[in-house]
Design a protein around this motif. Structure first.
Motif, PDB file in Angstrom:
ATOM      1  N   ALA A  23       0.831  -1.210   0.000  1.00 35.59           N
ATOM      2  CA  ALA A  23       0.000   0.000   0.000  1.00 35.59           C
ATOM      3  C   ALA A  23       0.864   1.258   0.000  1.00 35.59           C
ATOM      4  N   PHE A  24       1.960   1.235   0.732  1.00 37.79           N
ATOM      5  CA  PHE A  24       2.826   2.410   0.806  1.00 37.79           C
ATOM      6  C   PHE A  24       3.768   2.500  -0.399  1.00 37.79           C
ATOM      7  N   TYR A  25       4.541   1.457  -0.628  1.00 34.05           N
ATOM      8  CA  TYR A  25       5.583   1.532  -1.650  1.00 34.05           C
ATOM      9  C   TYR A  25       5.020   1.546  -3.075  1.00 34.05           C
ATOM     10  N   ILE A  26       3.895   0.886  -3.293  1.00 39.77           N
ATOM     11  CA  ILE A  26       3.252   0.919  -4.610  1.00 39.77           C
ATOM     12  C   ILE A  26       2.200   2.029  -4.651  1.00 39.77           C
ATOM     13  N   GLY A  27       1.264   1.997  -3.696  1.00 41.76           N
ATOM     14  CA  GLY A  27       0.131   2.913  -3.716  1.00 41.76           C
ATOM     15  C   GLY A  27       0.485   4.367  -3.490  1.00 41.76           C
ATOM     16  N   VAL A  28       1.463   4.629  -2.627  1.00 44.30           N
ATOM     17  CA  VAL A  28       1.824   6.016  -2.319  1.00 44.30           C
ATOM     18  C   VAL A  28       3.053   6.460  -3.115  1.00 44.30           C
ATOM     19  N   LEU A  29       4.127   5.693  -3.043  1.00 47.92           N
ATOM     20  CA  LEU A  29       5.361   6.108  -3.719  1.00 47.92           C
ATOM     21  C   LEU A  29       5.365   5.794  -5.209  1.00 47.92           C
ATOM     22  N   GLY A  30       4.505   4.881  -5.668  1.00 46.26           N
ATOM     23  CA  GLY A  30       4.413   4.594  -7.090  1.00 46.26           C
ATOM     24  C   GLY A  30       5.457   3.626  -7.618  1.00 46.26           C
ATOM     25  N   LEU A  31       6.090   2.855  -6.732  1.00 43.71           N
ATOM     26  CA  LEU A  31       7.045   1.847  -7.191  1.00 43.71           C
ATOM     27  C   LEU A  31       6.303   0.634  -7.723  1.00 43.71           C
ATOM     28  N   GLU A  32       7.016  -0.263  -8.349  1.00 41.91           N
ATOM     29  CA  GLU A  32       6.453  -1.520  -8.834  1.00 41.91           C
ATOM     30  C   GLU A  32       6.999  -2.654  -7.981  1.00 41.91           C
ATOM     31  N   GLU A  33       6.240  -3.734  -7.874  1.00 44.31           N
ATOM     32  CA  GLU A  33       6.729  -4.893  -7.125  1.00 44.31           C
ATOM     33  C   GLU A  33       7.476  -5.832  -8.065  1.00 44.31           C
ATOM     34  N   LEU A  34       8.605  -6.325  -7.580  1.00 40.04           N
ATOM     35  CA  LEU A  34       9.367  -7.355  -8.279  1.00 40.04           C
ATOM     36  C   LEU A  34       9.062  -8.689  -7.624  1.00 40.04           C
ATOM     37  N   PRO A  35       8.856  -9.728  -8.400  1.00 39.57           N
ATOM     38  CA  PRO A  35       8.660 -11.030  -7.764  1.00 39.57           C
ATOM     39  C   PRO A  35       9.964 -11.499  -7.118  1.00 39.57           C
ATOM     40  N   LYS A  36       9.845 -12.014  -5.898  1.00 40.20           N
ATOM     41  CA  LYS A  36      11.011 -12.569  -5.228  1.00 40.20           C
ATOM     42  C   LYS A  36      11.252 -13.977  -5.770  1.00 40.20           C
ATOM     43  N   PRO A  37      12.503 -14.411  -5.849  1.00 40.51           N
ATOM     44  CA  PRO A  37      12.759 -15.800  -6.222  1.00 40.51           C
ATOM     45  C   PRO A  37      12.056 -16.734  -5.238  1.00 40.51           C
ATOM     46  N   PRO A  38      11.520 -17.844  -5.720  1.00 39.88           N
ATOM     47  CA  PRO A  38      10.746 -18.738  -4.851  1.00 39.88           C
ATOM     48  C   PRO A  38      11.457 -19.133  -3.558  1.00 39.88           C
ATOM     49  N   ASN A  39      12.758 -19.395  -3.630  1.00 40.27           N
ATOM     50  CA  ASN A  39      13.477 -19.803  -2.429  1.00 40.27           C
ATOM     51  C   ASN A  39      13.571 -18.673  -1.397  1.00 40.27           C
ATOM     52  N   LEU A  40      13.449 -17.421  -1.828  1.00 35.22           N
ATOM     53  CA  LEU A  40      13.466 -16.288  -0.898  1.00 35.22           C
ATOM     54  C   LEU A  40      12.055 -15.844  -0.517  1.00 35.22           C
ATOM     55  N   ALA A  41      11.096 -16.111  -1.380  1.00 34.70           N
ATOM     56  CA  ALA A  41       9.712 -15.696  -1.122  1.00 34.70           C
ATOM     57  C   ALA A  41       9.156 -16.351   0.139  1.00 34.70           C
ATOM     58  N   VAL A  42       9.618 -17.544   0.460  1.00 32.70           N
ATOM     59  CA  VAL A  42       9.101 -18.237   1.648  1.00 32.70           C
ATOM     60  C   VAL A  42       9.453 -17.499   2.934  1.00 32.70           C
ATOM     61  N   ARG A  43      10.410 -16.599   2.899  1.00 30.76           N
ATOM     62  CA  ARG A  43      10.807 -15.820   4.076  1.00 30.76           C
ATOM     63  C   ARG A  43       9.853 -14.659   4.355  1.00 30.76           C
ATOM     64  N   GLY A  44       9.016 -14.318   3.377  1.00 31.94           N
ATOM     65  CA  GLY A  44       8.154 -13.142   3.494  1.00 31.94           C
ATOM     66  C   GLY A  44       8.867 -11.909   2.984  1.00 31.94           C
ATOM     67  N   GLY A  45       8.256 -10.765   3.185  1.00 32.17           N
ATOM     68  CA  GLY A  45       8.829  -9.522   2.691  1.00 32.17           C
ATOM     69  C   GLY A  45       8.376  -9.232   1.277  1.00 32.17           C
ATOM     70  N   ALA A  46       8.964  -8.206   0.683  1.00 29.89           N
ATOM     71  CA  ALA A  46       8.595  -7.798  -0.667  1.00 29.89           C
ATOM     72  C   ALA A  46       9.736  -7.003  -1.282  1.00 29.89           C
ATOM     73  N   TRP A  47       9.839  -7.085  -2.598  1.00 29.79           N
ATOM     74  CA  TRP A  47      10.838  -6.330  -3.342  1.00 29.79           C
ATOM     75  C   TRP A  47      10.129  -5.331  -4.237  1.00 29.79           C
ATOM     76  N   PHE A  48      10.691  -4.121  -4.299  1.00 31.59           N
ATOM     77  CA  PHE A  48      10.113  -3.055  -5.110  1.00 31.59           C
ATOM     78  C   PHE A  48      11.193  -2.440  -5.988  1.00 31.59           C
ATOM     79  N   CYS A  49      10.749  -1.829  -7.096  1.00 32.28           N
ATOM     80  CA  CYS A  49      11.713  -1.162  -7.966  1.00 32.28           C
ATOM     81  C   CYS A  49      11.080   0.082  -8.571  1.00 32.28           C
ATOM     82  N   GLY A  50      11.948   0.963  -8.985  1.00 34.45           N
ATOM     83  CA  GLY A  50      11.582   2.164  -9.725  1.00 34.45           C
ATOM     84  C   GLY A  50      12.511   2.258 -10.912  1.00 34.45           C
ATOM     85  N   GLU A  51      12.519   3.384 -11.545  1.00 34.81           N
ATOM     86  CA  GLU A  51      13.308   3.562 -12.762  1.00 34.81           C
ATOM     87  C   GLU A  51      14.786   3.233 -12.541  1.00 34.81           C
ATOM     88  N   ARG A  52      15.359   3.703 -11.440  1.00 31.06           N
ATOM     89  CA  ARG A  52      16.783   3.480 -11.169  1.00 31.06           C
ATOM     90  C   ARG A  52      17.016   3.016  -9.732  1.00 31.06           C
TER      91      ARG A  52
END
Length: 121
Positions: A23-52
């Motif tokens: 909600a914050f990083y995508i909805g407010v700041l306008g970043l995009e979510e990157l899919p985490k590799p499956p072996n890291l996704a099980v840990r939770g969390g989220a990855w985000f990216c912008g232009e640079r």
């Protein structure tokens, strides 16, 4: 040998708070979510990216927000982003001037400090 760049910055977040992060990083700041590799996704969390930028949020069991250490994000349209942050319940804080930039600080939903910097000129 040389150090030549920065791949990503990681901040901590509490377990199970991915929806708030999105909600914050995508909805407010306008970043995009990157899919985490499956072996890291099980840990939770989220990855985000912008232009640079790549910003990772990792789950920390005994979470404590980074109130001083922080990433500084370069932005265009700082006034609009300030309005979006405040409208979403994330007040901004002004600080000492920094030559060449307009800048403010905002806290993510977990209390991590984020600097928003817009180059002047």
């Amino acid at each position: 040998m040389r150090v030549y760049g920065l791949d990503h910055v990681q901040l901590a977040m509490p377990r199970g708070a991915e929806a708030e992060a999105r909600a914050f990083y995508i909805g407010v700041l306008g970043l995009e979510e990157l899919p985490k590799p499956p072996n890291l996704a099980v840990r939770g969390g989220a990855w985000f990216c912008g232009e640079r930028l790549h910003l990772h949020l990792g789950v920390e069991n005994e979470f404590s927000p980074a109130r001083k250490a922080h990433p500084a994000l370069l932005v265009q349209g700082l006034a609009e982003l300030i309005a979006r942050c405040e409208a979403a319940g994330h007040p901004v804080v002004n600080d000492e001037p920094l030559e060449g930039y307009d800048r403010v600080y905002v806290a993510d939903p977990f209390g991590n400090r984020i600097e928003l910097m817009e180059p002047l000129g």
